[in-house]
Design an enzyme around this catalytic site. Sequence first.
Site, mmCIF file in Angstrom:
data_model
loop_
_atom_site.group_PDB
_atom_site.id
_atom_site.type_symbol
_atom_site.label_atom_id
_atom_site.label_comp_id
_atom_site.label_asym_id
_atom_site.label_seq_id
_atom_site.Cartn_x
_atom_site.Cartn_y
_atom_site.Cartn_z
ATOM 1 N N HIS A 42 -7.006 -2.506 5.993
ATOM 2 C CA HIS A 42 -6.158 -1.388 6.401
ATOM 3 C C HIS A 42 -6.640 -0.150 5.683
ATOM 4 C CE1 HIS A 42 -2.590 0.236 8.240
ATOM 5 N NE2 HIS A 42 -2.110 0.680 7.098
ATOM 6 N N HIS A 65 0.863 -1.186 0.000
ATOM 7 C CA HIS A 65 0.000 0.000 0.000
ATOM 8 C C HIS A 65 0.898 1.234 0.000
ATOM 9 C CE1 HIS A 65 0.996 -0.526 4.215
ATOM 10 N NE2 HIS A 65 0.410 0.593 4.571
ATOM 11 N N ASP A 110 0.065 -4.033 5.772
ATOM 12 C CA ASP A 110 -0.450 -3.769 7.103
ATOM 13 C C ASP A 110 -1.917 -4.170 7.132
ATOM 14 O OD1 ASP A 110 2.006 -2.573 7.403
ATOM 15 O OD2 ASP A 110 1.239 -0.564 7.718
ATOM 16 N N HIS A 167 7.527 -5.022 11.521
ATOM 17 C CA HIS A 167 6.738 -3.782 11.505
ATOM 18 C C HIS A 167 6.392 -3.333 12.925
ATOM 19 C CE1 HIS A 167 3.242 -1.142 10.470
ATOM 20 N NE2 HIS A 167 3.868 -0.964 9.336
ATOM 21 N N ASP A 187 5.742 4.748 5.080
ATOM 22 C CA ASP A 187 6.727 3.810 5.653
ATOM 23 C C ASP A 187 6.968 2.605 4.745
ATOM 24 O OD1 ASP A 187 4.042 3.250 6.463
ATOM 25 O OD2 ASP A 187 4.747 1.863 8.013
ATOM 26 N N HIS A 188 6.122 2.431 3.737
ATOM 27 C CA HIS A 188 6.264 1.303 2.809
ATOM 28 C C HIS A 188 6.763 1.731 1.427
ATOM 29 C CE1 HIS A 188 4.010 -1.539 5.469
ATOM 30 N NE2 HIS A 188 3.695 -0.370 5.996
#
Length: 296
Positions: free
Chosen positions: A136, A60, A205, A263, A64-65
């Site tokens: 999420h 996604h 996530d 994570h 942070d990804h």
Amino acid sequence: MKITFLGTSSMVPTAKRNHISIFLEYEDEGILVDCGEGTQRQFKKAKIRPTKITRLLITHWDGDHTLGIPGLIQTLAGDEYSKTLKIYGPKGTKERLKELLKIFFTDKLKMEVFEVKEGIVAETEKFKIEARKLEHRPLTYGYAFIEKDKRKIDISYLKRKHGLGSHPVLKDLKLGKAIVWKGKKITPKEATYVEEGKKVAFVFDTKYCENAVQLAKNADIAIAEATFSKEFQKKAGEYYHMTSVDAAKLAKKAKAKKLVLTHFSQRYKDVSQILAEAKAIFKNTEAAEDMMQIKL
Ligand SMILES: [Zn+2]
């Protein structure tokens, strides 16, 4: 197959944990799952050349990804990356990449972008990649790398019984077809066996959900987020994340062989509590650290 945990933090990186990213190497494939800020530097630390990447799976578009994507693309373009990078992500990925390229002028790189839907999103002779929608915000997919079963030839049996060593005719046996050798029929059933393919699931996530269980179903390794310890169960649900307990329940229900937690929230300097809580439910659990490697 080798899995390298390049980053293991959640929203905010810490001194010890980089933003999340995992690299799976399998024969001549290099599959990067998410690419948080600083991922290309983590490649250097792990002594892996980023040009090994063949595919990027984006779960996604939270920062942070994905914040590491422009830097990584710039480096690959500078390294005269000769492959076509295959990028998979949720709906909107094409538009976002286009905008990123506009800003960073890195149009040299050959890319093929796939906006995934649930199901098999990539398939070769040797493996497939499955995507499933997770719970999420924003739109998020989890992925599973599924190696196909391999038919192996029982050479010692063939030598003993039929005096047949290595020979081009064995190709048919490998494909599951019967062959004739010196007037005798040899069936795949008697002369071959099937080696089960490995499965690795990437679940982040998300909140605990049935699709996450399905991704991890019978996985050799289920890599799952455990952003929080169980005391934050309510908060985890509100933020669409999992706790140690959620991740362990997931692995148990999925009958995974091994669970690896990642994570982690920046609040944990030490994740031993999270690990202990998960282990109480699912024994074969490990907590990922940056640069940790697993061979399968
Ligand atoms: Zn995240």
